[in-house]
Design an enzyme around this catalytic site. Structure first.
Site, PDB file in Angstrom:
ATOM      1  N   GLU A  87     -87.881  77.329  57.404  1.00  0.00           N
ATOM      2  CA  GLU A  87     -88.860  77.198  56.321  1.00  0.00           C
ATOM      3  C   GLU A  87     -88.486  76.090  55.341  1.00  0.00           C
ATOM      4  O   GLU A  87     -89.353  75.353  54.879  1.00  0.00           O
ATOM      5  CB  GLU A  87     -89.018  78.537  55.597  1.00  0.00           C
ATOM      6  CG  GLU A  87     -89.691  79.584  56.482  1.00  0.00           C
ATOM      7  CD  GLU A  87     -89.962  80.902  55.779  1.00  0.00           C
ATOM      8  OE1 GLU A  87     -89.541  81.073  54.612  1.00  0.00           O
ATOM      9  OE2 GLU A  87     -90.594  81.770  56.405  1.00  0.00           O
ATOM     10  N   HIS A 108     -93.537  83.971  47.819  1.00  0.00           N
ATOM     11  CA  HIS A 108     -93.072  84.090  49.195  1.00  0.00           C
ATOM     12  C   HIS A 108     -91.560  83.901  49.177  1.00  0.00           C
ATOM     13  O   HIS A 108     -91.055  83.065  48.426  1.00  0.00           O
ATOM     14  CB  HIS A 108     -93.689  83.008  50.093  1.00  0.00           C
ATOM     15  CG  HIS A 108     -92.953  82.866  51.394  1.00  0.00           C
ATOM     16  ND1 HIS A 108     -93.188  83.714  52.457  1.00  0.00           N
ATOM     17  CD2 HIS A 108     -91.950  82.034  51.780  1.00  0.00           C
ATOM     18  CE1 HIS A 108     -92.364  83.380  53.454  1.00  0.00           C
ATOM     19  NE2 HIS A 108     -91.600  82.369  53.067  1.00  0.00           N
ATOM     20  N   ASN A 133     -99.488  88.301  45.743  1.00  0.00           N
ATOM     21  CA  ASN A 133     -98.229  88.957  45.379  1.00  0.00           C
ATOM     22  C   ASN A 133     -97.166  87.977  44.856  1.00  0.00           C
ATOM     23  O   ASN A 133     -95.974  88.163  45.031  1.00  0.00           O
ATOM     24  CB  ASN A 133     -97.707  89.805  46.545  1.00  0.00           C
ATOM     25  CG  ASN A 133     -97.488  88.984  47.798  1.00  0.00           C
ATOM     26  OD1 ASN A 133     -97.589  87.762  47.770  1.00  0.00           O
ATOM     27  ND2 ASN A 133     -97.152  89.638  48.893  1.00  0.00           N
TER      28      ASN A 133
HETATM   29  N1  UDP Z   1    -100.718  89.735  53.310  1.00  0.00           N
HETATM   30  C1  UDP Z   1    -102.055  90.062  53.172  1.00  0.00           C
HETATM   31  N2  UDP Z   1    -102.499  91.294  53.651  1.00  0.00           N
HETATM   32  C2  UDP Z   1    -101.658  92.169  54.256  1.00  0.00           C
HETATM   33  C3  UDP Z   1    -100.301  91.823  54.403  1.00  0.00           C
HETATM   34  C4  UDP Z   1     -99.861  90.598  53.916  1.00  0.00           C
HETATM   35  O1  UDP Z   1    -102.849  89.288  52.638  1.00  0.00           O
HETATM   36  O2  UDP Z   1    -102.089  93.250  54.663  1.00  0.00           O
HETATM   37  C5  UDP Z   1    -100.243  88.434  52.798  1.00  0.00           C
HETATM   38  C6  UDP Z   1     -99.346  88.551  51.570  1.00  0.00           C
HETATM   39  O3  UDP Z   1     -99.641  87.477  50.690  1.00  0.00           O
HETATM   40  C7  UDP Z   1     -97.952  88.434  52.174  1.00  0.00           C
HETATM   41  C8  UDP Z   1     -98.191  87.454  53.315  1.00  0.00           C
HETATM   42  O4  UDP Z   1     -99.481  87.794  53.802  1.00  0.00           O
HETATM   43  O5  UDP Z   1     -96.994  87.980  51.235  1.00  0.00           O
HETATM   44  C9  UDP Z   1     -97.182  87.530  54.438  1.00  0.00           C
HETATM   45  O6  UDP Z   1     -97.093  88.861  54.885  1.00  0.00           O
HETATM   46  P1  UDP Z   1     -95.689  89.536  55.218  1.00  0.00           P
HETATM   47  O7  UDP Z   1     -95.972  90.843  55.875  1.00  0.00           O
HETATM   48  O8  UDP Z   1     -94.838  88.562  55.963  1.00  0.00           O
HETATM   49  O9  UDP Z   1     -95.107  89.856  53.768  1.00  0.00           O
HETATM   50  P2  UDP Z   1     -93.895  89.203  52.932  1.00  0.00           P
HETATM   51  O10 UDP Z   1     -92.857  88.730  53.917  1.00  0.00           O
HETATM   52  O11 UDP Z   1     -94.489  88.080  52.113  1.00  0.00           O
HETATM   53  O12 UDP Z   1     -93.403  90.337  52.069  1.00  0.00           O
HETATM   54 MG    MG Z   2     -92.963  87.743  55.729  1.00  0.00          MG
END
Ligand code: UDP
Ligand code: MG
Length: 156
Positions: free
Chosen positions: A128, A117, A114
């Site tokens: 971070e 980060h 996606n």
């Molecule tokens: N991710 C994944 N599978 C999931 C959810 C998240 O591979 O079902 C990955 C994705 O790259 C995401 C990261 O893990 O950006 C961290 O997840 P988070 O829920 O913290 O999302 P973010 O804060 O990046 O929106």
């Molecule tokens: Mg996150």
């Protein structure tokens, strides 16, 4: 409210998709200031720490593998309420669900791949930034457009 700093990681898929410049450009155009930036292949150990809260999730191993596969571009952005602003620009975690106009909404179809980060709270952002950058790597300079990005009141 004082200026905040937040961490953005431009992820390996963004490098492979040749959109690193476009991503940085969006943040610059918004009026955010680049306080630090470097390219680095992230170590698995560091990533396990960074994503510690997802340690027990099924996607964890895959996430660490993808994030350590090729280099990322790490950026510290600075601005008023920068953490919230950058999170909003990033959009929903799931690329397919992210609103058009957000980075993930415009460039991603995946949950995992996606593009970026972004720190999700002021407290996390502090941790971070310190996790990936030393004090000496953070640049302090006055940017020419500052007076045209914020009103006098907002600069306090
Ligand atoms: N991710 C994944 N599978 C999931 C959810 C998240 O591979 O079902 C990955 C994705 O790259 C995401 C990261 O893990 O950006 C961290 O997840 P988070 O829920 O913290 O999302 P973010 O804060 O990046 O929106
Ligand atoms: Mg996150």
């Amino acid at each position: 409210m004082a200026m905040e700093k937040t961490l953005v990681i431009i992820k390996p898929d963004a490098l492979n998709r040749s959109i690193v410049g476009e991503i940085i450009s969006r943040f610059e155009k918004k009026g955010l200031k680049i306080a630090a930036m470097k390219m680095q292949k992230l170590h698995e150990e560091k990533l396990r720490e960074h994503y510690a809260k997802h340690r027990d999730k099924a996607f964890f191993q895959d996430l660490v593998k993808y994030m350590s596969s090729i280099p990322s571009v790490l950026v510290v952005l600075e601005g008023k309420e920068a953490v919230e602003v950058v999170r909003k620009m990033t959009g929903h975690t799931v690329g397919r669900k992210a609103e058009p106009g957000t980075i993930r909404g415009d460039y991603s179809m995946s949950v995992q791949l996606n593009i970026v980060h972004a720190s999700d709270s002021v407290e996390e952002a502090k941790k971070e930034v310190a996790r990936f950058f030393s004090e000496g790597e953070i640049q302090h300079y006055s940017k020419l457009d500052f007076d045209w990005v914020y009103s006098n009141d907002e600069k306090k």
